[in-house]
Design an enzyme around this catalytic site. Structure first.
Site, PDB file in Angstrom:
ATOM      1  CB  CYS A 203       9.967  12.520  -7.441  1.00  0.00           C
ATOM      2  SG  CYS A 203       7.921  12.494  -7.509  1.00  0.00           S
TER       3      CYS A 203
ATOM      4  CB  SER B  82       0.279  11.376  -0.506  1.00  0.00           C
ATOM      5  OG  SER B  82       1.030  10.133  -0.419  1.00  0.00           O
ATOM      6  CG  LEU B  83      -6.156  14.161   1.391  1.00  0.00           C
ATOM      7  CD1 LEU B  83      -6.553  14.025  -0.067  1.00  0.00           C
ATOM      8  CD2 LEU B  83      -7.386  13.632   2.390  1.00  0.00           C
ATOM      9  CG  HIS B  84      -0.059  15.428   2.625  1.00  0.00           C
ATOM     10  ND1 HIS B  84       0.364  14.618   3.670  1.00  0.00           N
ATOM     11  CD2 HIS B  84       0.784  15.039   1.532  1.00  0.00           C
ATOM     12  CE1 HIS B  84       1.134  13.612   3.209  1.00  0.00           C
ATOM     13  NE2 HIS B  84       1.446  14.001   2.047  1.00  0.00           N
TER      14      HIS B  84
ATOM     15  CB  CYS C 206       9.880   1.600   2.370  1.00  0.00           C
ATOM     16  SG  CYS C 206       9.525   3.282   1.426  1.00  0.00           S
TER      17      CYS C 206
ATOM     18  CB  CYS D  85       5.485  16.789  -2.433  1.00  0.00           C
ATOM     19  SG  CYS D  85       4.358  15.910  -3.397  1.00  0.00           S
TER      20      CYS D  85
ATOM     21  CD  GLU E 235      18.548   7.294  -0.191  1.00  0.00           C
ATOM     22  OE1 GLU E 235      19.744   7.510  -0.051  1.00  0.00           O
ATOM     23  OE2 GLU E 235      17.689   7.683   0.179  1.00  0.00           O
TER      24      GLU E 235
ATOM     25  CB  SER F 202       1.879   5.338  -1.444  1.00  0.00           C
ATOM     26  OG  SER F 202       1.758   6.652  -0.855  1.00  0.00           O
TER      27      SER F 202
ATOM     28  N   GLY G 217       9.828   8.664  -5.899  1.00  0.00           N
ATOM     29  CA  GLY G 217       9.309   8.611  -7.049  1.00  0.00           C
ATOM     30  C   GLY G 217       7.711   8.157  -6.854  1.00  0.00           C
ATOM     31  CD  GLU G 218       2.590   9.168  -8.049  1.00  0.00           C
ATOM     32  OE1 GLU G 218       2.801   9.741  -6.822  1.00  0.00           O
ATOM     33  OE2 GLU G 218       1.818   8.283  -7.995  1.00  0.00           O
TER      34      GLU G 218
ATOM     35  CB  CYS H 109       8.589  15.095  -0.670  1.00  0.00           C
ATOM     36  SG  CYS H 109       9.478  13.418  -0.882  1.00  0.00           S
TER      37      CYS H 109
ATOM     38  CG  ASN I 206       9.948  11.379   8.768  1.00  0.00           C
ATOM     39  OD1 ASN I 206       9.913  11.299   9.985  1.00  0.00           O
ATOM     40  ND2 ASN I 206       9.139  10.713   7.979  1.00  0.00           N
TER      41      ASN I 206
ATOM     42  CB  CYS J 123       7.721   9.088   4.867  1.00  0.00           C
ATOM     43  SG  CYS J 123       6.833   7.548   4.674  1.00  0.00           S
TER      44      CYS J 123
HETATM   45  N1  SAH Z   1       4.848   9.721  -4.508  1.00  0.00           N
HETATM   46  C1  SAH Z   1       4.269   8.847  -3.873  1.00  0.00           C
HETATM   47  C2  SAH Z   1       5.089   7.804  -2.944  1.00  0.00           C
HETATM   48  C3  SAH Z   1       6.453   8.463  -2.245  1.00  0.00           C
HETATM   49  S1  SAH Z   1       6.205   9.390  -0.871  1.00  0.00           S
HETATM   50  C4  SAH Z   1       3.007   9.428  -2.737  1.00  0.00           C
HETATM   51  O1  SAH Z   1       3.284  10.761  -2.844  1.00  0.00           O
HETATM   52  O2  SAH Z   1       2.186   9.117  -2.245  1.00  0.00           O
HETATM   53  C5  SAH Z   1       5.654   8.374   0.285  1.00  0.00           C
HETATM   54  C6  SAH Z   1       4.748   8.988   1.399  1.00  0.00           C
HETATM   55  O3  SAH Z   1       5.794   9.973   2.309  1.00  0.00           O
HETATM   56  C7  SAH Z   1       3.670   9.908   0.842  1.00  0.00           C
HETATM   57  O4  SAH Z   1       2.523   9.761   1.761  1.00  0.00           O
HETATM   58  C8  SAH Z   1       4.262  11.420   1.273  1.00  0.00           C
HETATM   59  O5  SAH Z   1       3.404  12.502   1.181  1.00  0.00           O
HETATM   60  C9  SAH Z   1       4.973  11.283   2.588  1.00  0.00           C
HETATM   61  N2  SAH Z   1       6.095  12.116   2.607  1.00  0.00           N
HETATM   62  C10 SAH Z   1       6.754  12.883   1.757  1.00  0.00           C
HETATM   63  N3  SAH Z   1       7.645  13.894   2.550  1.00  0.00           N
HETATM   64  C11 SAH Z   1       7.529  13.815   3.814  1.00  0.00           C
HETATM   65  C12 SAH Z   1       8.287  14.138   5.162  1.00  0.00           C
HETATM   66  N4  SAH Z   1       9.060  14.845   4.974  1.00  0.00           N
HETATM   67  N5  SAH Z   1       7.625  13.588   6.339  1.00  0.00           N
HETATM   68  C13 SAH Z   1       6.755  12.699   6.399  1.00  0.00           C
HETATM   69  N6  SAH Z   1       6.174  12.201   5.121  1.00  0.00           N
HETATM   70  C14 SAH Z   1       6.649  12.708   3.912  1.00  0.00           C
END
Ligand code: SAH
Length: 350
Positions: free
Chosen positions: A115, A221-223, A108, A119, A95, A198, A166-167, A122, A297, A340
């Site tokens: 992937c 993507s730290l979180h 995007c 996570c 997508e 990213s 994907g990464e 995700c 999301n 996202c």
């Molecule tokens: N693999 C890469 C790029 C894809 S994800 C990465 O992890 O950065 C793109 C962004 O969306 C990342 O910051 C990820 O942490 C975030 N993301 C993943 N699931 C999400 C969700 N359910 N709600 C909001 N952001 C999310």
């Protein structure tokens, strides 16, 4: 040559194409002509390459195929966001999402089918990694969304984020190859400063990017800035601990003089405590950075809930007090699962 043994002409570099013509007793510059048809004019068949003779076109036809993507399905969100289901030559689907704002249109882009990372929050992580996208499959998504941007919003694409499925750093070679074509004048001629890659944080590859002196932006993507919690949210992070991530981030800044952007979702009862905020503020002091607080999301999993507004506000205030740039990213395209972390090929089953 049998169709299945023909090579995809789009896997050839400009040098390869020039060599092909000299080896076939023609002139090297034909390679440049073909390259332009493929990458600047986006032609998907040999007959369309009208400045080549009939015999040259049939020579190409004998040796090569042109694989390309097809936009299989398009969904429009009530906020203007467009989600594309992109069918690949082997019928797999990824997508890509086009996000308009008042001043920009951002694409995007996906880098892998599924992937390999895990996570917990995700949707893409729920599909196993099926394969990497080729450079041309990455590039084609951008071309398709540039055309959509012109058609629907009357302006070219302004920005690209590799935040789709994907990464990207686990498909590094193809990513770089695609970005080369996006930025070079024989391709789309976009400025690298409008592109952000990213990563979920693969230290070795971040260092490689720094060594390669890439000119696009980096988001991580730290979180969570607490190893134990981060590891629960992103189990692969056990192998890539924060200490190593810190080294890679410092190295990135040393080599490129660019700040890094941290992507950070705040979840209720998970990472919305004062100790989480303090850990992030400390982490941000290590190297020049910006913080992007992302709205969560939902992906149909009750354990994750968007944090309360006052907790997000607490993050903003604490970061601002230390003069760290922080923005809150509102979710886009949520109603069509285009936001996202929501990309998961729902279109496939429909
Ligand atoms: N693999 C890469 C790029 C894809 S994800 C990465 O992890 O950065 C793109 C962004 O969306 C990342 O910051 C990820 O942490 C975030 N993301 C993943 N699931 C999400 C969700 N359910 N709600 C909001 N952001 C999310």
């Amino acid at each position: 040559m049998k169709p299945e043994t023909k090579k995809d002409i789009r896997s050839l570099s400009l040098e390869d194409l020039r060599l092909f013509f000299t080896e076939n007793h023609d002139q090297a510059f034909r390679g440049n002509q073909v390259y332009q048809w493929l990458w600047q004019k986006g032609i998907h068949n040999f007959e369309g390459m009208t400045n080549l003779s009939k015999s040259t076109r049939s020579l190409l036809e004998t040796h090569f195929v042109i694989n390309h993507i097809d936009i299989d399905q398009q969904q429009k969100s009530n906020d203007g966001t467009i989600k594309n289901a992109v069918k690949l030559h082997d019928n797999l689907v990824v997508e890509s999402v086009l996000i308009p704002t008042a001043t920009r249109t951002t694409a995007c882009v996906s880098s892998q089918v599924g992937c390999s990372l895990d996570c917990k929050f995700c949707a893409t992580a729920k599909i196993k990694r099926m394969r990497n996208l080729n450079a041309d499959e990455i590039y084609d998504q951008v071309v398709a969304m540039d055309q959509q941007s012109r058609l629907y919003f009357d302006r070219p694409l302004s920005n690209i984020v590799f935040m789709g499925m994907g990464e990207p750093l686990m498909n590094y070679k193809n990513l770089i190859n695609a970005i080369d074509k996006i930025t070079q004048s024989e391709g789309l001629g976009m400025s690298p400063s409008r592109i952000t890659v990213s990563t979920s944080g693969i230290p070795k590859m971040m260092m490689k990017m720094a060594d390669d002196q890439v000119r696009f932006g980096l988001a991580v993507s730290l979180h969570s800035a607490r190893q134990e919690l981060r590891q629960q949210l992103m189990p692969f992070a056990e192998k890539f601990p924060l200490n190593d991530l810190v080294d890679a981030i410092k190295y990135w800044h040393e080599k490129t003089a660019k700040p890094v952007t941290y992507e950070y979702v705040v979840w209720k009862g998970i990472n919305d405590g004062d100790e989480d905020i303090n850990a992030l503020v400390d982490f941000c002091k290590i190297s020049p950075c910006k913080v992007n607080l992302i709205e969560y999301n939902p992906i149909g999993d009750d354990q994750f809930l968007q944090a309360d507004k006052d907790r997000i506000q607490a993050y903003e205030s604490a970061l601002e007090a230390e003069r760290i740039t922080v923005t809150v990213r509102r979710s886009r395209g949520k109603d069509i699962d285009a936001a996202c972390g929501q990309l998961a090929n729902k279109a496939e089953g429909e």
